[in-house]
Enzyme design. Structure first.
Site, PDB file in Angstrom:
ATOM      1  N   CYS A  41       0.833  -1.198   0.000  1.00  0.00           N
ATOM      2  CA  CYS A  41       0.000   0.000   0.000  1.00  0.00           C
ATOM      3  C   CYS A  41       0.873   1.256   0.000  1.00  0.00           C
ATOM      4  CB  CYS A  41      -0.906  -0.003   1.232  1.00  0.00           C
ATOM      5  SG  CYS A  41      -2.058   1.388   1.306  1.00  0.00           S
ATOM      6  N   ASP A  43       0.399   3.810   1.710  1.00  0.00           N
ATOM      7  CA  ASP A  43       0.324   4.436   3.033  1.00  0.00           C
ATOM      8  C   ASP A  43       1.718   4.822   3.523  1.00  0.00           C
ATOM      9  OD1 ASP A  43       0.148   4.679   6.004  1.00  0.00           O
ATOM     10  OD2 ASP A  43      -1.934   4.099   5.664  1.00  0.00           O
ATOM     11  N   ARG A  45       2.911   5.160   6.339  1.00  0.00           N
ATOM     12  CA  ARG A  45       3.368   4.490   7.566  1.00  0.00           C
ATOM     13  C   ARG A  45       3.934   3.103   7.294  1.00  0.00           C
ATOM     14  NH1 ARG A  45      -2.316   4.694  10.429  1.00  0.00           N
ATOM     15  NH2 ARG A  45      -2.823   4.066   8.291  1.00  0.00           N
ATOM     16  N   HIS A  97      -2.258  -3.946   5.092  1.00  0.00           N
ATOM     17  CA  HIS A  97      -1.998  -3.536   6.481  1.00  0.00           C
ATOM     18  C   HIS A  97      -3.300  -3.163   7.173  1.00  0.00           C
ATOM     19  CE1 HIS A  97      -2.455   0.938   5.992  1.00  0.00           C
ATOM     20  NE2 HIS A  97      -2.214   0.624   4.740  1.00  0.00           N
ATOM     21  N   CYS A 100      -5.923   0.287   6.944  1.00  0.00           N
ATOM     22  CA  CYS A 100      -5.796   0.767   5.568  1.00  0.00           C
ATOM     23  C   CYS A 100      -6.953   1.711   5.225  1.00  0.00           C
ATOM     24  CB  CYS A 100      -5.786  -0.416   4.598  1.00  0.00           C
ATOM     25  SG  CYS A 100      -5.634   0.061   2.854  1.00  0.00           S
TER      26      CYS A 100
END
Length: 208
Positions: A41, A43, A45, A97, A100
């Site tokens: 992803c 993302d 993080r 994750h 998400c």
């Protein structure tokens, strides 16, 4: 954030790498031969190499919203083609994750503009597994399970591709479904039994 700090960080990183190995960048510039294709992803993080404890050159990375691999996405298909047919990776990982945002957005009934067709792929995952998901009464647990099932369906999309089918006839190419728990830092192997899942439909998708 001060953008100038990034360039200062880069200089420090170069110094650190050269102190560890003065030929580091010579090796890096010589080419890549990663064993793993990682699809994750976007993302901020969730990083790839850091989470797995790997170094530049050890993993070929593709990231997008909610770690999707729709067969209509030329970006994803091109990455798989290059990784499997040219880099000859032996492992493909789809890593979702918990937490998400893309999966959460797909669970909500709202018009998200340009994101609508992308998130529709996740909604299709919900439709396929609606009976299991609707049976989960806790919203948080249902959300987590959709994250896992989305990973599973994207792995299946990869297994369906011509490149992966051809590679499997020539070498032992493995596909894995993982989830990263952002609350603990743990990587979780979902241990998906693809042989069992695909046993009744393999003939439909087999092209090699």
């Amino acid at each position: 954030m001060d953008i100038k700090q990034i360039f200062e960080n880069n200089k420090k990183w170069i110094t650190k790498q050269l102190q560890t190995d003065e030929t580091y960048f010579d090796k890096l510039g010589a080419g890549q031969a990663p064993e793993i294709l990682y699809i994750g992803c976007s993302d901020s993080r969730v990083t790839a190499e850091e989470v797995m404890g790997l170094q530049p050159g050890e993993v070929f990375v593709h990231r997008n919203i909610a770690n999707m691999v729709p067969n209509t996405d030329l970006n994803s298909m091109s990455v798989i083609n290059y990784a499997v047919s040219h880099l000859k990776v032996n492992h493909i990982v789809v890593c979702g994750h918990y937490g998400c945002g893309g999966v959460l957005a797909a669970m909500q009934q709202s018009d998200l503009g340009i994101l609508n067709p992308w998130l529709r792929n996740i909604r299709d995952v919900y439709r396929i597994h609606r009976e299991e998901l609707d049976a989960i009464t806790n919203d948080s647990e249902r959300y987590k399970r959709l994250v896992e099932l989305n990973v599973q369906e994207q792995c299946i999309n990869i297994i369906k591709t011509a490149e992966v089918q051809k590679a499997n006839s020539e070498r032992d190419l493995k596909v894995y479904g993982w989830v990263f728990d952002i609350h603990s830092g743990e990587l979780i192997d979902l241990k998906i039994n693809f042989d069992e899942i695909l046993k009744d439909i393999t003939k439909i998708y087999k092209i090699v």
